[in-house]
Design a protein around this motif. Structure first.
Motif, short mmCIF file in Angstrom:
data_model
loop_
_atom_site.label_atom_id
_atom_site.label_comp_id
_atom_site.label_asym_id
_atom_site.label_seq_id
_atom_site.Cartn_x
_atom_site.Cartn_y
_atom_site.Cartn_z
N VAL A 54 -0.07 1.83 -7.12
CA VAL A 54 0.66 0.56 -7.18
C VAL A 54 0.13 -0.26 -8.35
CG1 VAL A 54 1.30 -1.54 -5.95
CG2 VAL A 54 0.99 0.61 -4.68
N TYR A 55 1.04 -0.57 -9.26
CA TYR A 55 0.73 -1.42 -10.41
C TYR A 55 1.18 -2.83 -10.04
CZ TYR A 55 0.32 3.03 -12.80
OH TYR A 55 -0.06 4.31 -13.16
N VAL A 56 0.24 -3.78 -10.05
CA VAL A 56 0.50 -5.15 -9.61
C VAL A 56 0.57 -6.05 -10.83
CG1 VAL A 56 -0.44 -7.08 -8.27
CG2 VAL A 56 -0.63 -4.73 -7.40
N TYR A 57 1.64 -6.84 -10.88
CA TYR A 57 1.88 -7.74 -12.01
C TYR A 57 2.09 -9.16 -11.49
CZ TYR A 57 2.98 -3.43 -14.53
OH TYR A 57 2.92 -2.18 -15.09
N HIS A 109 -3.83 0.07 -8.16
CA HIS A 109 -4.39 0.38 -6.84
C HIS A 109 -3.98 1.78 -6.42
CE1 HIS A 109 -5.45 -3.91 -6.33
NE2 HIS A 109 -4.40 -4.07 -7.11
N HIS A 139 5.92 -12.42 -8.68
CA HIS A 139 5.13 -11.21 -8.42
C HIS A 139 6.02 -9.97 -8.45
CE1 HIS A 139 1.63 -13.63 -7.32
NE2 HIS A 139 2.50 -14.43 -6.75
N TRP A 188 5.64 -5.53 -8.21
CA TRP A 188 4.86 -4.31 -8.06
C TRP A 188 5.71 -3.13 -8.48
CZ3 TRP A 188 3.05 -4.69 -2.26
CH2 TRP A 188 2.22 -5.81 -2.09
N ARG A 189 5.08 -2.20 -9.15
CA ARG A 189 5.73 -0.92 -9.48
C ARG A 189 4.92 0.17 -8.82
NH1 ARG A 189 4.58 -0.28 -14.69
NH2 ARG A 189 3.40 1.64 -14.44
N VAL A 190 5.58 1.02 -8.04
CA VAL A 190 4.91 2.09 -7.31
C VAL A 190 5.32 3.42 -7.92
CG1 VAL A 190 4.54 3.16 -5.05
CG2 VAL A 190 5.00 0.69 -5.20
N LEU A 211 -4.47 -1.25 -1.20
CA LEU A 211 -3.89 -2.39 -1.92
C LEU A 211 -4.35 -3.64 -1.20
CD1 LEU A 211 -1.92 -3.48 -4.08
CD2 LEU A 211 -0.08 -3.15 -2.43
N LEU A 267 8.22 -11.83 -4.18
CA LEU A 267 7.73 -10.54 -4.66
C LEU A 267 8.89 -9.55 -4.70
CD1 LEU A 267 5.48 -8.27 -5.10
CD2 LEU A 267 5.38 -8.14 -2.59
N VAL A 327 9.53 -5.26 -5.48
CA VAL A 327 8.84 -3.98 -5.58
C VAL A 327 9.84 -2.91 -5.99
CG1 VAL A 327 7.45 -2.24 -4.38
CG2 VAL A 327 7.27 -4.67 -3.72
#
Length: 192
Positions: free
Chosen positions: A152-155, A170, A139, A141-143, A174, A111, A113
């Motif tokens: 939080v945008y989860v990809y 989220h 994975h 994530w962009r916060v 999250l 992951l 971030v």
């Protein structure tokens, strides 16, 4: 006012800088990244950025399985001219080599971030996710701050397209099952 001379280390070679240059250039400012062969110098971070990193690092360490480790502000070497520095990353413990380590290979990352800052908005929203996806990091994530509240945008990686697909947005909590069970109260940032 007279212009100050540019430090010699800032003058790029004709073919641009390479990943290993980050470990060799003298007096390089902390948290310098290499993207597309160019050095990216990081500006001072705002409080939201630092607090979100603190929250995510602590929460991820609390829920990460034993075979994973959480690191902040370390680079990943994605190619000869690509060495970005995610704000937070979750890596396989087997990739941790010791206190002198400065970078992780992309295959060791579970992951990455990015906590978006005004000066890094385009890099964090566009270029860095492209690089991470092309490197096969599953994975991302962009916060971002929305009225000083974390979003939080989860990809997740679509391997057939070498790009990320958004799997969730989220706001207060999250809660995810992938890449491992995660439950983070995002409102905790207010208490840090």
């Amino acid at each position: 006012m007279c212009a100050q001379p540019v430090p010699e280390w800032m003058i790029p070679p004709s073919d641009g800088f390479h990943a290993e240059d980050l470990d060799r250039l003298p007096d390089l400012p902390p948290h310098t990244e290499l993207i597309d062969g160019s050095l990216i110098l990081v500006s001072p971070q705002k409080s939201f950025h630092t607090l979100m990193m603190d929250l995510l690092v602590a929460a991820l360490r609390a829920c990460a399985p034993d075979h994973l480790r959480v690191r902040r502000e370390m680079t990943t070497t994605l190619g000869p001219r690509q060495r970005p520095e995610p704000d937070v990353m979750v890596v396989h413990a087997s990739a941790v080599t010791g206190g002198e380590q400065t970078s992780f290979p992309p295959e060791s990352l579970e992951l990455v971030v990015e906590v978006v800052s005004p000066e890094s908005r385009v890099r964090d929203r566009e270029r860095k996710p492209q690089l991470y996806a092309q490197a096969g990091i599953r994975h991302f994530w962009r916060v971002e701050a929305d009225d000083e509240r974390p979003v939080v945008y989860v990809y997740e990686l679509d391997p057939s397209a070498s790009s990320y697909a958004l799997t969730g947005i989220h706001h207060d909590r999250l809660k995810l099952g992938r890449p491992f069970p995660i439950d983070i109260d995002l409102t905790e940032v207010d208490r840090l």
